[in-house]
Design an enzyme around this catalytic site. Structure first.
Site, PDB file in Angstrom:
ATOM      1  N   ARG A 164       0.860  -1.205   0.000  1.00  0.00           N
ATOM      2  CA  ARG A 164       0.000   0.000   0.000  1.00  0.00           C
ATOM      3  C   ARG A 164       0.890   1.247   0.000  1.00  0.00           C
ATOM      4  NH1 ARG A 164       1.651   1.981   3.982  1.00  0.00           N
ATOM      5  NH2 ARG A 164       0.431   3.867   3.607  1.00  0.00           N
ATOM      6  N   GLY A 165       0.207   2.408  -0.110  1.00  0.00           N
ATOM      7  CA  GLY A 165       0.960   3.658  -0.244  1.00  0.00           C
ATOM      8  C   GLY A 165       1.096   3.933  -1.737  1.00  0.00           C
ATOM      9  N   ALA A 166       0.640   5.117  -2.167  1.00  0.00           N
ATOM     10  CA  ALA A 166       0.516   5.367  -3.608  1.00  0.00           C
ATOM     11  C   ALA A 166       1.798   5.078  -4.410  1.00  0.00           C
ATOM     12  CB  ALA A 166       0.025   6.799  -3.832  1.00  0.00           C
ATOM     13  N   GLN A 193      -3.078   2.273   9.642  1.00  0.00           N
ATOM     14  CA  GLN A 193      -1.737   2.475   9.068  1.00  0.00           C
ATOM     15  C   GLN A 193      -0.863   3.341   9.978  1.00  0.00           C
ATOM     16  OE1 GLN A 193      -4.618   2.702   7.408  1.00  0.00           O
ATOM     17  NE2 GLN A 193      -4.425   2.229   5.240  1.00  0.00           N
ATOM     18  N   ASP A 249      -2.531  11.001  -2.293  1.00  0.00           N
ATOM     19  CA  ASP A 249      -2.804   9.943  -3.277  1.00  0.00           C
ATOM     20  C   ASP A 249      -3.122  10.527  -4.641  1.00  0.00           C
ATOM     21  OD1 ASP A 249      -3.379   8.554  -0.564  1.00  0.00           O
ATOM     22  OD2 ASP A 249      -3.087   6.978  -2.054  1.00  0.00           O
ATOM     23  N   ASN A 287      -6.175  12.318   0.150  1.00  0.00           N
ATOM     24  CA  ASN A 287      -5.268  11.518   0.979  1.00  0.00           C
ATOM     25  C   ASN A 287      -6.131  10.672   1.910  1.00  0.00           C
ATOM     26  OD1 ASN A 287      -2.551  10.794   1.793  1.00  0.00           O
ATOM     27  ND2 ASN A 287      -2.973  11.859   3.701  1.00  0.00           N
ATOM     28  N   LYS A 288      -5.496   9.862   2.704  1.00  0.00           N
ATOM     29  CA  LYS A 288      -6.209   8.922   3.585  1.00  0.00           C
ATOM     30  C   LYS A 288      -7.348   9.603   4.339  1.00  0.00           C
ATOM     31  CE  LYS A 288      -5.796   5.421   3.938  1.00  0.00           C
ATOM     32  NZ  LYS A 288      -6.691   4.498   3.180  1.00  0.00           N
TER      33      LYS A 288
END
Ligand code: MRU
Length: 345
Positions: free
Chosen positions: A51-53, A203, A244, A254-255
């Site tokens: 995960r993580g763009a 996360q 993101d 973003n998240k």
């Protein structure tokens, strides 16, 4: 020079093999797995093992190389092979709709398919692999530059709030916002980080707290609903997060939870910074309202740490991201510099 950190990247390409760290198991265990099929790669992205763009983009690029190698055994004509390659590419592209780094990477791959310069299957695979290796090494360099520029915004003994995980696990390098924290720490700035836990998938508590603690950075974990109180009581100096997808006007996805932090930061007069590579900018979108927001499985909200935490059928919303309007953002750091409104990236 970028800081030396002992946290490995979430994605590793070594001797023609693809590995990832299963991020759903951290901090309980640190497991490195090898990807041997497209199905494994796809499931790893969908389940947030990877995960993580930026990490997703690098991982999907190498997964494409592996999938093409798998296909090579079928003895297809070059044209049939190209068609098959595009099909695999589309499948990888559809795994996470908000993180635009993935579409940037897949567009580069598509350009190779459509370049008309390859004359054999082997040559195509070779070129796709080289492109994936470029994407990986570029992301490492981008992170190092972002770390340096983000660090310029961090003062001595700064008290920083952050959200989700933007570190080595989320990129091919040292990270984006967290990369700036590593750089500040290397420069002995004596920073303190307040990491929001980041419900529903944690996360912040599982990954950011783990990364920063291992790096020796003073870190305090808070639940998301403590943010306002902590901003006020702990005299937070700045909020720094990743992205993101960033629209042309600076609106930033973003998240989920990032928007709330930005509103609170505005209320308390705290600078709010976004740190992201230019591969997170979507120049096709004029504003953030056009960003597609991924809606995930409701059980991620109904359950907590593997246990049922609500009536099992209760209706749920589970957007994975939110969009912070650019007017709430003090500056956006990309590798090209520190941008302020009106934005031109
Ligand atoms: O759903 P995730 O864990 O992939 O979401 C990650 C984030 O929102 C990060 O802040 C973003 O991708 C930047 S990572 C450098």
């Amino acid at each position: 020079m970028s800081p030396t950190i002992e946290i490995p990247s979430g994605v590793e390409w070594a001797n023609g093999r693809l590995y990832f760290i299963d991020q759903t198991r951290i901090p309980l265990e640190f497991i490195r797995k090898e990807v041997t099929t497209l199905d494994i790669a796809e499931e790893a992205i969908l389940s947030l093992k990877v995960r993580g763009a930026p990490a997703i983009a690098t991982f999907a690029s190498f997964a494409l190389v592996l999938a093409l190698r798998e296909q090579a055994g079928k003895q297809l004509t070059l044209n049939a092979f190209l068609e098959e390659g595009i099909r695999v590419l589309e499948r990888l592209l559809s795994t996470r709709p908000t993180a635009v780094n993935l579409s940037h990477a897949m567009r580069r791959m598509r350009n190779v398919f459509e370049s008309g310069t390859v004359s054999s299957v082997e040559q195509l695979i070779d070129q796709i692999q080289r492109e994936a290796e470029h994407i990986e090494s570029e992301d490492k360099d981008l992170c190092a530059t972002l770390g340096r520029l983000g660090n310029d915004l961090i003062g001595h003994r700064a008290r920083i709030m952050t959200h989700c995980n933007t570190g080595a696990l989320a990129t091919a390098g040292i990270g984006t916002a967290i990369g700036a924290f590593y750089t500040a720490h290397r420069d002995r700035k004596d920073i303190s980080v307040f990491a929001c836990e980041t419900r529903p998938l944690l996360q912040g508590s599982r990954l950011t707290a783990w990364e920063l603690d291992r790096a020796g950075i003073r870190t305090t974990l808070i639940t998301d609903n403590m943010a306002a109180h902590i901003m006020k009581e702990e005299k937070i100096d700045l909020v720094m997060v990743g992205a993101d997808r960033i629209a042309r006007n600076g609106d930033t996805a973003n998240k989920i939870g990032t928007l709330g932090l930005a509103i609170l930061a505005k209320h308390y007069g705290i600078p709010f910074y976004v740190v992201a590579p230019s591969t997170s900018v979507d120049s096709t979108l004029p504003r953030g309202s056009e960003i597609e927001i991924e809606e995930r499985n409701p059980d991620e909200v109904r359950r907590f740490a593997g246990a049922q935490a609500s009536p099992p059928q209760i209706p749920v919303r589970n957007p994975a991201f939110d969009v912070t309007p650019s007017e709430l953002i003090t500056a956006i750091v990309t590798e090209r510099g520190i941008h302020r409104a009106p934005y031109s990236f």
